[in-house]
Design an enzyme around this catalytic site. Structure first.
Site, short mmCIF file in Angstrom:
data_model
loop_
_atom_site.label_atom_id
_atom_site.label_comp_id
_atom_site.label_asym_id
_atom_site.label_seq_id
_atom_site.Cartn_x
_atom_site.Cartn_y
_atom_site.Cartn_z
N ALA A 105 81.74 17.28 22.21
CA ALA A 105 81.69 17.90 20.89
C ALA A 105 82.78 17.42 19.95
CB ALA A 105 81.78 19.42 21.04
N ASP A 106 83.81 16.77 20.48
CA ASP A 106 84.94 16.35 19.64
C ASP A 106 85.43 14.97 20.08
OD1 ASP A 106 86.96 16.44 17.74
OD2 ASP A 106 88.34 17.51 19.06
N LEU A 107 84.52 14.00 20.12
CA LEU A 107 84.91 12.66 20.55
C LEU A 107 85.75 12.00 19.46
CD1 LEU A 107 84.66 10.58 22.81
CD2 LEU A 107 82.67 9.67 21.62
N ASN A 111 91.03 11.82 22.35
CA ASN A 111 90.39 12.31 23.56
C ASN A 111 89.91 11.20 24.49
OD1 ASN A 111 90.79 14.98 22.87
ND2 ASN A 111 88.87 15.12 21.77
N ARG A 143 81.19 9.93 14.96
CA ARG A 143 82.38 10.79 14.94
C ARG A 143 83.61 10.00 15.43
NH1 ARG A 143 83.57 16.09 14.59
NH2 ARG A 143 85.40 16.82 15.72
#
Length: 160
Positions: A105-107, A111, A143
Site C-alpha cells: 500500500a505504500d511502495l 520501504n 507510486r
C-alpha cells in the site's frame, strides 16, 4: 496453515468498521508477514505485533527480525547513482511480489532495502494485501516512481 490476508477485511478494520468475525489487527499484520516470509519473498521475519486503541485512534506496531547491513533505496540514492545490477534486482524483487499478488500500500524508496549490490528486501506491509492480477500492479510502480522523482527533485537531479 496461514490464512490469506484479503484487502476488504484489512481495509474495513483500518477504517474502524466492523467485520463479520472478530479479528485482531495485530494478528492480521503478523499473518501477512508470515505468509509472505513463508512464500520465500524477501521480507524481514515477523516476531511480534501490537495494537493499541485509544478512542477513535489506534496505534499498531510490528516487530520484525533485524536485516543487517542494509540501507534503504533512498539512502543509497542520496550517496549517488545505483548500478544497473541493483535496478535489475529491484525489478525482479518487485515482480516476485506482484506475481504472488502482494500489493504494497505504500511502495516507496524508503520501504525498499538493499544489501550489497543485488540483495533486495521490501518492508512495511502493514496496510498491504493480496489481490488478483490487475492494474494495481501498475499503480504500485507509479507510486514508487513518484517517490523516486521526489527524492531526485530534493537533490536537484532527474529520474531517467
Amino acid at each position: 496453515m496461514i490464512e490469506s490476508f484479503q484487502c476488504k477485511d484489512t481495509q474495513a478494520l483500518f477504517e474502524g468498521k466492523r467485520v463479520k468475525r472478530f479479528v485482531n489487527i495485530e494478528v492480521i499484520a503478523i499473518r501477512k508477514l508470515q505468509q509472505l516470509h513463508a512464500a520465500g519473498l524477501p521480507v524481514p521475519p515477523p516476531v511480534a505485533a501490537r495494537y493499541l486503541r485509544r478512542g477513535l485512534f489506534y496505534r499498531g506496531d510490528i516487530l520484525t527480525g533485524f536485516l543487517s547491513d542494509t540501507e534503504s533505496l533512498a539512502q543509497r540514492l542520496r550517496r549517488g547513482s545505483l548500478a544497473p545490477e541493483s535496478w535489475s534486482a529491484i525489478g525482479r524483487c518487485l515482480r516476485r511480489f506482484h506475481d504472488f499478488g502482494a500489493c504494497h500500500a505504500d511502495l516507496n524508496a524508503h520501504n525498499i532495502l538493499l544489501r550489497r549490490v543485488t540483495e533486495v528486501f521490501v518492508i512495511d506491509f502493514d496496510r498491504g494485501c493480496l489481490r488478483p492480477p490487475g492494474l494495481w500492479r501498475d499503480a504500485n510502480l507509479v507510486r514508487l516512481r513518484r517517490s523516486l522523482e521526489k527524492l531526485a527533485d530534493a537533490e536537484g537531479r532527474t529520474v531517467d
